[in-house]
Design a protein around this motif. Sequence first.
Motif, PDB file in Angstrom:
ATOM      1  N   ARG A 272       0.786  -1.297  -0.085  1.00 56.14           N
ATOM      2  CA  ARG A 272      -0.004  -0.058  -0.018  1.00 56.14           C
ATOM      3  C   ARG A 272       0.928   1.197   0.161  1.00 56.14           C
ATOM      4  O   ARG A 272       1.307   1.650   1.131  1.00 56.14           O
ATOM      5  CB  ARG A 272      -0.868  -0.061   1.238  1.00 56.14           C
ATOM      6  CG  ARG A 272      -2.133   1.054   1.218  1.00 56.14           C
ATOM      7  CD  ARG A 272      -2.781   1.008   2.401  1.00 56.14           C
ATOM      8  NE  ARG A 272      -3.811   0.046   2.497  1.00 56.14           N
ATOM      9  CZ  ARG A 272      -4.982  -0.109   3.429  1.00 56.14           C
ATOM     10  NH1 ARG A 272      -5.038   1.074   4.306  1.00 56.14           N
ATOM     11  NH2 ARG A 272      -5.816  -0.858   3.315  1.00 56.14           N
TER      12      ARG A 272
ATOM     13  N   ASP B  48       1.960   5.488  -1.504  1.00 57.49           N
ATOM     14  CA  ASP B  48       1.454   6.544  -1.948  1.00 57.49           C
ATOM     15  C   ASP B  48       1.854   7.148  -2.976  1.00 57.49           C
ATOM     16  O   ASP B  48       3.175   7.433  -3.136  1.00 57.49           O
ATOM     17  CB  ASP B  48       1.652   7.554  -0.526  1.00 57.49           C
ATOM     18  CG  ASP B  48       1.087   8.981  -1.176  1.00 57.49           C
ATOM     19  OD1 ASP B  48       0.697   9.156  -2.079  1.00 57.49           O
ATOM     20  OD2 ASP B  48       1.339   9.975  -0.192  1.00 57.49           O
TER      21      ASP B  48
ATOM     22  N   ASP C 284       0.540   9.553  -5.017  1.00 58.69           N
ATOM     23  CA  ASP C 284       0.186  10.699  -5.392  1.00 58.69           C
ATOM     24  C   ASP C 284       0.917  11.589  -6.415  1.00 58.69           C
ATOM     25  O   ASP C 284       0.521  12.265  -7.323  1.00 58.69           O
ATOM     26  CB  ASP C 284      -0.254  11.514  -4.306  1.00 58.69           C
ATOM     27  CG  ASP C 284      -1.706  11.438  -3.728  1.00 58.69           C
ATOM     28  OD1 ASP C 284      -2.294  10.540  -4.324  1.00 58.69           O
ATOM     29  OD2 ASP C 284      -1.859  11.816  -2.956  1.00 58.69           O
TER      30      ASP C 284
ATOM     31  N   ASP D 106      -8.125   2.306   6.840  1.00 59.12           N
ATOM     32  CA  ASP D 106      -8.420   2.767   5.486  1.00 59.12           C
ATOM     33  C   ASP D 106      -7.721   4.012   5.042  1.00 59.12           C
ATOM     34  O   ASP D 106      -7.881   4.731   4.154  1.00 59.12           O
ATOM     35  CB  ASP D 106      -9.941   3.144   5.556  1.00 59.12           C
ATOM     36  CG  ASP D 106     -10.190   4.510   6.662  1.00 59.12           C
ATOM     37  OD1 ASP D 106      -9.448   4.795   7.438  1.00 59.12           O
ATOM     38  OD2 ASP D 106     -11.215   4.790   6.512  1.00 59.12           O
ATOM     39  N   LYS D 107      -6.099   4.027   5.616  1.00 60.39           N
ATOM     40  CA  LYS D 107      -5.519   5.222   5.243  1.00 60.39           C
ATOM     41  C   LYS D 107      -4.166   4.397   4.475  1.00 60.39           C
ATOM     42  O   LYS D 107      -3.648   3.327   4.702  1.00 60.39           O
ATOM     43  CB  LYS D 107      -4.880   5.709   6.519  1.00 60.39           C
ATOM     44  CG  LYS D 107      -6.010   6.352   7.473  1.00 60.39           C
ATOM     45  CD  LYS D 107      -6.893   7.576   6.866  1.00 60.39           C
ATOM     46  CE  LYS D 107      -7.689   8.143   7.926  1.00 60.39           C
ATOM     47  NZ  LYS D 107      -8.743   7.109   8.575  1.00 60.39           N
TER      48      LYS D 107
ATOM     49  N   LYS E 106      -3.844  10.357   4.792  1.00 58.04           N
ATOM     50  CA  LYS E 106      -4.295  10.243   3.469  1.00 58.04           C
ATOM     51  C   LYS E 106      -5.074   8.944   3.497  1.00 58.04           C
ATOM     52  O   LYS E 106      -4.710   8.054   3.955  1.00 58.04           O
ATOM     53  CB  LYS E 106      -3.174  10.162   2.541  1.00 58.04           C
ATOM     54  CG  LYS E 106      -2.350  11.600   2.205  1.00 58.04           C
ATOM     55  CD  LYS E 106      -1.361  11.021   1.074  1.00 58.04           C
ATOM     56  CE  LYS E 106      -0.842  12.608   0.665  1.00 58.04           C
ATOM     57  NZ  LYS E 106       0.232  12.313  -0.451  1.00 58.04           N
ATOM     58  N   GLN E 107      -6.166   9.192   2.648  1.00 55.63           N
ATOM     59  CA  GLN E 107      -7.071   7.870   2.461  1.00 55.63           C
ATOM     60  C   GLN E 107      -6.799   7.011   1.352  1.00 55.63           C
ATOM     61  O   GLN E 107      -5.948   7.334   0.546  1.00 55.63           O
ATOM     62  CB  GLN E 107      -8.470   8.303   1.969  1.00 55.63           C
ATOM     63  CG  GLN E 107      -9.417   9.176   2.995  1.00 55.63           C
ATOM     64  CD  GLN E 107      -9.794   8.241   4.300  1.00 55.63           C
ATOM     65  OE1 GLN E 107      -9.372   8.807   5.286  1.00 55.63           O
ATOM     66  NE2 GLN E 107     -10.343   7.148   4.088  1.00 55.63           N
ATOM     67  N   TRP E 108      -7.140   5.766   1.543  1.00 53.74           N
ATOM     68  CA  TRP E 108      -6.258   4.767   0.674  1.00 53.74           C
ATOM     69  C   TRP E 108      -7.708   4.368  -0.235  1.00 53.74           C
ATOM     70  O   TRP E 108      -8.873   4.339   0.249  1.00 53.74           O
ATOM     71  CB  TRP E 108      -6.121   3.389   1.359  1.00 53.74           C
ATOM     72  CG  TRP E 108      -6.156   2.185   0.647  1.00 53.74           C
ATOM     73  CD1 TRP E 108      -6.760   0.977   0.421  1.00 53.74           C
ATOM     74  CD2 TRP E 108      -4.836   1.807  -0.340  1.00 53.74           C
ATOM     75  NE1 TRP E 108      -6.267   0.154  -0.513  1.00 53.74           N
ATOM     76  CE2 TRP E 108      -4.906   0.632  -0.890  1.00 53.74           C
ATOM     77  CE3 TRP E 108      -3.883   2.783  -0.832  1.00 53.74           C
ATOM     78  CZ2 TRP E 108      -4.263   0.207  -1.887  1.00 53.74           C
ATOM     79  CZ3 TRP E 108      -3.284   2.169  -1.980  1.00 53.74           C
ATOM     80  CH2 TRP E 108      -3.242   0.793  -2.283  1.00 53.74           C
ATOM     81  N   ASP E 109      -7.435   4.076  -1.610  1.00 59.17           N
ATOM     82  CA  ASP E 109      -8.601   3.652  -2.535  1.00 59.17           C
ATOM     83  C   ASP E 109      -8.482   2.257  -2.415  1.00 59.17           C
ATOM     84  O   ASP E 109      -7.669   1.571  -3.342  1.00 59.17           O
ATOM     85  CB  ASP E 109      -8.223   4.259  -3.731  1.00 59.17           C
ATOM     86  CG  ASP E 109      -9.177   3.797  -5.162  1.00 59.17           C
ATOM     87  OD1 ASP E 109     -10.093   2.986  -4.692  1.00 59.17           O
ATOM     88  OD2 ASP E 109      -8.935   4.218  -5.984  1.00 59.17           O
ATOM     89  N   PHE E 110      -9.460   1.480  -1.885  1.00 51.78           N
ATOM     90  CA  PHE E 110      -9.349   0.185  -1.834  1.00 51.78           C
ATOM     91  C   PHE E 110      -9.558  -0.766  -3.249  1.00 51.78           C
ATOM     92  O   PHE E 110      -9.371  -1.854  -3.271  1.00 51.78           O
ATOM     93  CB  PHE E 110     -10.578  -0.394  -0.953  1.00 51.78           C
ATOM     94  CG  PHE E 110     -10.414  -0.282   0.621  1.00 51.78           C
ATOM     95  CD1 PHE E 110      -9.585  -1.238   1.136  1.00 51.78           C
ATOM     96  CD2 PHE E 110     -10.758   1.038   1.173  1.00 51.78           C
ATOM     97  CE1 PHE E 110      -9.131  -1.063   2.582  1.00 51.78           C
ATOM     98  CE2 PHE E 110     -10.298   1.147   2.586  1.00 51.78           C
ATOM     99  CZ  PHE E 110      -9.487   0.103   3.290  1.00 51.78           C
ATOM    100  N   SER E 111     -10.064   0.039  -4.321  1.00 49.08           N
ATOM    101  CA  SER E 111     -10.133  -0.494  -5.529  1.00 49.08           C
ATOM    102  C   SER E 111      -8.938  -0.771  -6.081  1.00 49.08           C
ATOM    103  O   SER E 111      -8.758  -1.654  -7.144  1.00 49.08           O
ATOM    104  CB  SER E 111     -11.086   0.423  -6.616  1.00 49.08           C
ATOM    105  OG  SER E 111     -10.217   1.443  -6.961  1.00 49.08           O
ATOM    106  N   GLN E 112      -7.900  -0.198  -5.558  1.00 51.57           N
ATOM    107  CA  GLN E 112      -6.311  -0.344  -6.064  1.00 51.57           C
ATOM    108  C   GLN E 112      -5.541  -1.969  -5.840  1.00 51.57           C
ATOM    109  O   GLN E 112      -4.890  -2.273  -6.482  1.00 51.57           O
ATOM    110  CB  GLN E 112      -5.365   0.610  -5.346  1.00 51.57           C
ATOM    111  CG  GLN E 112      -5.846   2.020  -6.020  1.00 51.57           C
ATOM    112  CD  GLN E 112      -5.766   2.342  -7.324  1.00 51.57           C
ATOM    113  OE1 GLN E 112      -4.711   2.064  -7.917  1.00 51.57           O
ATOM    114  NE2 GLN E 112      -6.827   2.864  -7.870  1.00 51.57           N
TER     115      GLN E 112
END
Length: 348
Positions: free
Chosen positions: A15, A17, A19, A207-208, A219-225
């Motif tokens: 997981r 980052d 960005d 969820d971060k 920062k939020q995590w995008d679970f679809s990744q």
Amino acid sequence: MIIKPDNEMLSYSGRIDFDDRLAPVLVYACSSIGMKFTGTSLKAVIVNHRSCWTNELGYFIDGEQKRFTLSSDEEKKTYTLAENLPEGTHELLLFKRMDSCHTFTFYGFEIDDGAKVLALPEKPKRKMEFFGDSVSCGEVSEAVEYAGKPDPEHDGQYSNSWYSYAWMTARKLNAQIHDTSQGGISLLDDTGWFAAPHYKGVESCYDKIEYHPDLGPTKQWDFSQYIPNVVVVAIGQNDNHPVDYMAEDYDSEKSENWRKHYQAFIEKLMELYPKAQIILATTILCHDKNWDRSIDEVCTRIGSSRVHHFLYTKNGSGTPGHIRIPEAEQMSDELAAYITSLGDEIWE
């Protein structure tokens, strides 16, 4: 020659980052960067962000495991990983040995002028995720002389996620891993050991991407990744701090509140990952059996064919200290065998 972080030949895991594709931030234990290259030397350009401990990264170069210490001054540094390598093709796996006691920003590799970056094999199709604490991160795993004993005094030098039961299990099952675990963490805020004195729990962090209060904004995590086939939830060890209310009274209001929140968390994971098998567990680190009893009760309440409660042979009684390499091997053997028993179809 500079190999930028957005080079398509690099293989990332964890997981992370992204960005800024030219400055990805690695947060969690087991997060890694792989590269296959030619030439005779290799360097990595990194900025470390430290909260505690002496921070080290691990890496494999042509199958040999090594490590190096990171600076704590928040400045961009170039670290030599290899020099005077034989001519030919080489493989690197750079990985995060430790949890978010630090994060680091990756700015690229340096290889010989005229060298090449080559394609790595595809990642395994199977995917796993672990939500756990320091045991799932491999904290103090290399202190093998202390197997079955309390931890020695240390400054992080024994922590190595490669030897966590989590990563061992994933390797044995030929699966990718996201080890979204954190040392000292409990389920609920204001308990456990993480982020003292204002303790943060899994409910606030799961969820971060970035979540450590010492290291900047969350920062939020995008679970679809990343959609895992198998999720292991190994929470319940640190929840006995500052008060082991579960041991004192299984039926107390606090104990029932924990079960309520634990069930809500598992049901949230079921919603996020509607096809995943979810393994509920703790570890062999000593703890009161009422925590495992609570997990079993929640598993029964949920009553789903894809939610399972798993106990190790030495569950809750194996050691008063962190899990050392031999103990992690045994745990991973047992967990991998149990997951295998669920059938090949769980990976489809």
